[in-house]
Write an enzyme that holds these catalytic residues in place. Structure first.
Site, mmCIF file in Angstrom:
data_model
loop_
_atom_site.group_PDB
_atom_site.id
_atom_site.type_symbol
_atom_site.label_atom_id
_atom_site.label_comp_id
_atom_site.label_asym_id
_atom_site.label_seq_id
_atom_site.Cartn_x
_atom_site.Cartn_y
_atom_site.Cartn_z
ATOM 1 N N HIS A 101 0.664 -1.071 0.014
ATOM 2 C CA HIS A 101 -0.056 0.012 -0.034
ATOM 3 C C HIS A 101 0.903 1.348 0.007
ATOM 4 C CE1 HIS A 101 -4.230 -1.641 1.217
ATOM 5 N NE2 HIS A 101 -3.769 -2.452 0.618
ATOM 6 N N HIS A 270 -2.090 -12.314 -2.004
ATOM 7 C CA HIS A 270 -3.180 -13.242 -1.482
ATOM 8 C C HIS A 270 -2.551 -14.772 -1.083
ATOM 9 C CE1 HIS A 270 -6.245 -10.344 -2.938
ATOM 10 N NE2 HIS A 270 -5.433 -9.699 -2.190
#
Length: 740
Positions: A101, A270
């Site tokens: 992020h 993920h």
């Protein structure tokens, strides 16, 4: 709209409905009106940097014990703290998200965003919904940052921590380059959008095809407060499979990722960790920027007992993707294709997908109690990897070839976390990969010509029949592509002679081709990159001499020439200027003021107000305006002796004997300057010209250059600013000492 270029509304980089003010978006003061306002202490050019102007971070980083930092970070991964326990006893997934992020805000449209200055520490990013609870990740890192001090910036620490997290869980890493210097205040020149609500407050997606609404450039995220896309689906609709794939392709393309990189990043990221949506969001406190002093910069807090139990909400989704959330492997794709999935609702009310009748061995451990088993889950974005035909083909290949996924993820992660650093010469440390990557815009090394070769070339150029304006425009076209946001562009490499730059309208392609052809004929052993800059310098020197001033324009030679094999032409397309006020070019009227576009361009070039002002005045006096400008090739040239470097532009612009009126058909873009006494037309100008007389701050600088006795100052200042632009990208020289 083109997903690669962000070109909408006929090429305008802003939403044509006028509802989005691309340079006037909401500020931190708008979002958090009660937050402490510190801007008053930075006025007048006072730097908030406590390290001082003489601090050399690159030098400090080179003294860092890199291996010791990695050992400390590896130990931290499993050193679970009671105030924020590690899921599965391992902070690795948490830190991967933090690093992702930090870097994922990068966008190709203007090169802004990214990890290179550690902006995740400041508003608005520190309080974005998508960055929920990353305040805790940064606090977990504080003891390590404190230990290594000036030798390790927060910006470098974020990325390095992500790398170590991947390695500590058996994942592949391509390399690491340091050199990201911290800043100490929010970057206020980044436009994040104009919405007045965050993504979790019912705001629709930024792409609405049925309403003819495209994603506004330079934005890349699909909603305010997101890094990429809404994981629940477009506007939160989990059934819009086509829209989900569309949003992913659009936003990742604007962040410099192709489909394969998108699939690799999604699956690789993920493979680790879980989502958090264990409690309703109304039980949470506010974001860090608006919370009380006693929370010491923490936000989204819940009861400590609930935190200890793992009852945390971040995205609102709940669950892990794989049965081994702290171990790299192929479980993500295995489960994605093994099971059919049904839509369920998380405890926090978010829509997610759960495998139907999973085998016990495919269940995930509870994040706090490994003796318990819980179902895995997929987001709507994950489901797109098998729903969309393009993504599915790539996903099936990765499912069947783990080595291919390993390599693709490692490379995509490296690109994600380094894309905004610019040329490889800026990378520091022992883990910089030897391989040159196309997205790093590599330039072959150049050679330094002799003084006699330079002098002979400049003489031939001035005798070639090419005008001062033509030579200046070619040099400007080459160098002014530089963006300090991501350090791309610039004169090194001479990519102005390659597609797509050679065909940009702002560069007057026919004229540019003529100039470059002649310079190629005359340059001898000089590189084209050096020849273009030297020719511009020769033209400026001649123009100054014609104005009565003997000056020498400094040129640092040694540039190399990039070829098509060194250039990802598609990645340069978003860099085409929609407007260049320095050349008085505007492709078409924009929903923001033309003078705002000049300011934005000057900001990307790293120019101060005086530097911008003197460059505009000098370019006008030299006649260096675009022949493809909407207003003609002489507008704004407020001088009777174009091609002479003089302060005539400012003298005539500010002359009280001239009155200005709008040309009706121009839409408030073109103006006629008439003699007040006789009413005859004297000049034509644009908004970009008149703003230096109408705006009080710009006028105060323009007046200095128009004053009697400042003619020499004008010429001297122009040469300094010109040289700054020409040399803006010379990291091959400025960083050379750090690689010895």
């Amino acid at each position: 709209m083109d997903a690669k270029t962000g070109d909408i509304s006929g090429g305008c980089p802003f939403n044509g409905d006028g509802g989005v003010r691309a340079l006037l978006g909401r500020t931190n003061r708008d979002w958090w009106p009660d937050a402490l306002q510190l801007e008053i202490l930075s006025r007048g050019g006072t730097s908030p940097d406590p390290m001082g102007d003489d601090f050399d971070y690159a030098e400090a980083f080179n003294l860092l014990d890199y291996d010791a930092v990695k050992r400390d970070l590896t130990a931290l991964m499993t050193d679970s703290q009671p105030w924020w326990p590690a899921d599965y006893g391992h902070y690795g997934p948490f830190f991967i998200r933090m690093a992702w992020h930090a870097a994922g805000t990068y966008r190709t449209g203007d090169g802004r965003g990214g990890a290179s200055s550690g902006q995740q520490r400041f508003a608005p990013l520190n309080s974005w919904p998508d960055n929920g609870n990353l305040d805790k990740a940064r606090r977990l890192l504080w003891p390590i940052k404190q230990k290594y001090g000036k030798h390790l910036s927060w910006a470098d620490l974020f990325v390095l921590t992500g790398n170590v997290a991947i390695e500590s869980m058996g994942g592949p890493v391509f390399g690491f380059g340091g050199g990201r210097k911290d800043v100490y205040e929010p970057e206020t020149d980044v436009y994040w959008g104009s919405e007045e609500q965050w993504v979790n407050e019912g705001v629709p997606t930024r792409i609405l095809p049925d309403e003819g609404k495209a994603l506004e450039s330079p934005l890349a995220a699909i909603q305010m407060g997101l890094i990429y896309v809404n994981p629940e689906g477009p506007g939160g609709d989990p059934h819009d499979a086509e829209g989900m794939a569309r949003d992913m392709k659009e936003t990742f393309a604007r962040m410099a990722m192709n489909d394969e990189e998108t699939v690799a990043l999604t699956a690789g990221g993920h493979a680790f960790g879980k989502c958090h949506g264990a409690v309703p969001p109304d039980q949470l406190s506010g974001a860090p920027e608006g919370e009380g002093l006693h929370l010491m910069g923490f936000g989204w807090a819940t009861d400590p007992d609930q935190i200890g139990e793992g009852h945390i909400t971040t995205s609102g989704l709940e669950g892990a993707w794989t049965p081994n959330p702290t171990q790299w492997g192929g479980d993500y794709f295995r489960l994605l294709f093994k099971y059919e999935y049904e839509l369920v609702t998380s405890p926090a009310g978010a829509k997610q997908w759960q495998p139907i009748d999973p085998d016990p061995e495919d269940m995930a451990p509870d994040a706090r109690d490994p003796s318990k088993k819980v179902p895995t889950m997929m987001t709507t974005a994950d489901m797109a990897l098998k729903r969309d035909p393009d993504y599915r083909k790539i996903s099936e290949r990765f499912r069947d070839d783990q080595a291919a996924l390993d390599d693709a993820f490692a490379r995509a992660w490296f690109k994600l976390t380094h894309r905004d650093m610019g040329p490889k010469a800026r990378y520091l440390g022992p883990a910089v990969p030897a391989e040159d990557l196309i997205w790093q815009d590599p330039v072959p090394a150049g050679s330094t010509p002799s003084d006699s070769d330079v002098s002979a070339f400049k003489s031939k150029v001035l005798a070639s029949g090419l005008s001062v304006a033509e030579l200046v425009k070619a040099a400007w076209a080459s160098a002014s592509t530089y963006r300090q946001s991501d350090h791309r562009g610039g004169a090194n490499g001479a990519r102005v002679r390659l597609a797509p730059q050679k065909d940009w309208k702002v560069n007057d392609p026919a004229e540019l081709a003529k100039v470059l052809g002649k310079l190629d004929e005359l340059r001898g052993s000089l590189s084209m990159a050096d020849a273009i800059v030297l020719a511009g310098a020769a033209a400026v020197e001649k123009a100054a001499k014609d104005g009565g001033f003997e000056i020498s324009v400094p040129v640092t030679t040694g540039r190399g020439d990039a070829g098509e094999e060194h250039t990802d032409a598609e990645s340069f397309e978003p860099m085409e200027p929609f407007a260049d006020g320095f050349r008085n070019y505007l492709k078409t009227k924009a929903p923001v003021k033309t003078e705002d576009l000049l300011i934005d361009r000057a900001s990307l070039l790293g120019l101060s107000i005086p530097e911008m002002t003197v460059l505009v005045g000098g370019m006008r006096a030299l006649g260096a305006v675009s022949t493809h400008a909407k207003h003609g090739n002489s507008i704004g040239v407020l001088t009777d002796r174009p091609g002479t470097l003089s302060n005539d532009f400012f003298v005539n612009l500010l002359h009280m004997g001239t009155s200005w009126e709008v040309v009706d058909e121009s839409g408030d873009e073109e103006f006629i300057g008439r003699c007040r006494l006789k009413g005859e037309e004297k000049w034509r100008a644009t908004r970009t010209d008149l703003v230096f007389g109408s705006n009080s701050q710009l006028r105060s600088v323009a007046e200095v250059y128009a004053e009697n006795g400042h003619e020499q100052k004008f010429v001297t200042d122009f040469v300094k600013a010109w040289t700054k632009v020409m040399d803006a990208d010379r990291f091959d020289l400025r960083c050379a000492k750090y690689h010895q």
